[in-house]
Design a protein around this motif. Sequence first.
Motif, PDB file in Angstrom:
ATOM      1  N   LYS A 138       0.847  -1.200   0.000  1.00 49.43           N
ATOM      2  CA  LYS A 138       0.000   0.000   0.000  1.00 49.43           C
ATOM      3  C   LYS A 138       0.882   1.249   0.000  1.00 49.43           C
ATOM      4  N   CYS A 139       1.956   1.214   0.748  1.00 46.74           N
ATOM      5  CA  CYS A 139       2.903   2.327   0.798  1.00 46.74           C
ATOM      6  C   CYS A 139       3.589   2.513  -0.556  1.00 46.74           C
ATOM      7  N   ARG A 142       1.790   4.327  -3.558  1.00 51.64           N
ATOM      8  CA  ARG A 142       1.698   5.796  -3.589  1.00 51.64           C
ATOM      9  C   ARG A 142       2.539   6.408  -4.701  1.00 51.64           C
ATOM     10  N   THR A 146      -3.281   6.408  -5.867  1.00 50.97           N
ATOM     11  CA  THR A 146      -3.953   6.057  -4.617  1.00 50.97           C
ATOM     12  C   THR A 146      -4.280   4.568  -4.608  1.00 50.97           C
ATOM     13  N   PHE A 147      -3.850   3.875  -3.558  1.00 50.17           N
ATOM     14  CA  PHE A 147      -4.086   2.440  -3.417  1.00 50.17           C
ATOM     15  C   PHE A 147      -5.585   2.145  -3.425  1.00 50.17           C
ATOM     16  N   VAL A 167      -4.426   0.751  -8.505  1.00 52.71           N
ATOM     17  CA  VAL A 167      -4.277   2.113  -7.986  1.00 52.71           C
ATOM     18  C   VAL A 167      -5.135   3.057  -8.819  1.00 52.71           C
ATOM     19  N   HIS A 173      -1.295  13.400 -12.226  1.00 50.46           N
ATOM     20  CA  HIS A 173      -0.106  12.614 -11.920  1.00 50.46           C
ATOM     21  C   HIS A 173       0.489  12.049 -13.215  1.00 50.46           C
TER      22      HIS A 173
END
Length: 182
Positions: A138-139, A142, A146-147, A167, A173
């Motif tokens: 999950k980290c 990023r 967004t997970f 994601v 982005h």
Amino acid sequence: MLPVIDVVDGVASMTIPDEIFDDPNPLWKSFVVGYFIGDAPHVGSIHATVNRIWSSPRNGSKIDVQFIEKKMVLFRIENPQMRARVIQRKYWHVADVPLVVHEWSPETAMNPPDLSAMPMWVDLKGVPNSLFSHKGLKCLARAAGTFVKLHPNTEKCTRLDVARILVAVSYTHLRAHETRSN
């Protein structure tokens, strides 16, 4: 029952019988609207692609394509099962351009979808063992957006060389990454 028509000073008014509204069969029910995130491909490319990936040669169905605006396309999909499948999936790629679709109606035409982000599967290779966890992945997600969730194969650890994560990638982005890459 027939409609009641009154003409006063050359102006006609009509009362529509309730049974007309009881079982409406709108002529526009076969339409799906698509919004391209980025520059839309040529209409010929769109037509060829969606007829290849959405239609079925078995039932002889053909999908018609027309532009409404620069990045908005209307698809006529007569086959109800095919139309439901296209709408259910919602996110597509046509000529490498992301496309978001949903059912067209006069109401949905007034409320276009939020096109600021699009879910995408991202494959992470070479993930350190200490980060191959829900929290660690999950980290790492990023970096792309967004997970949303882990792929079922990643949750089951069927492949430890690749972690697949869904994601929500924001359009801004993607544009920022595109600019840095060029």
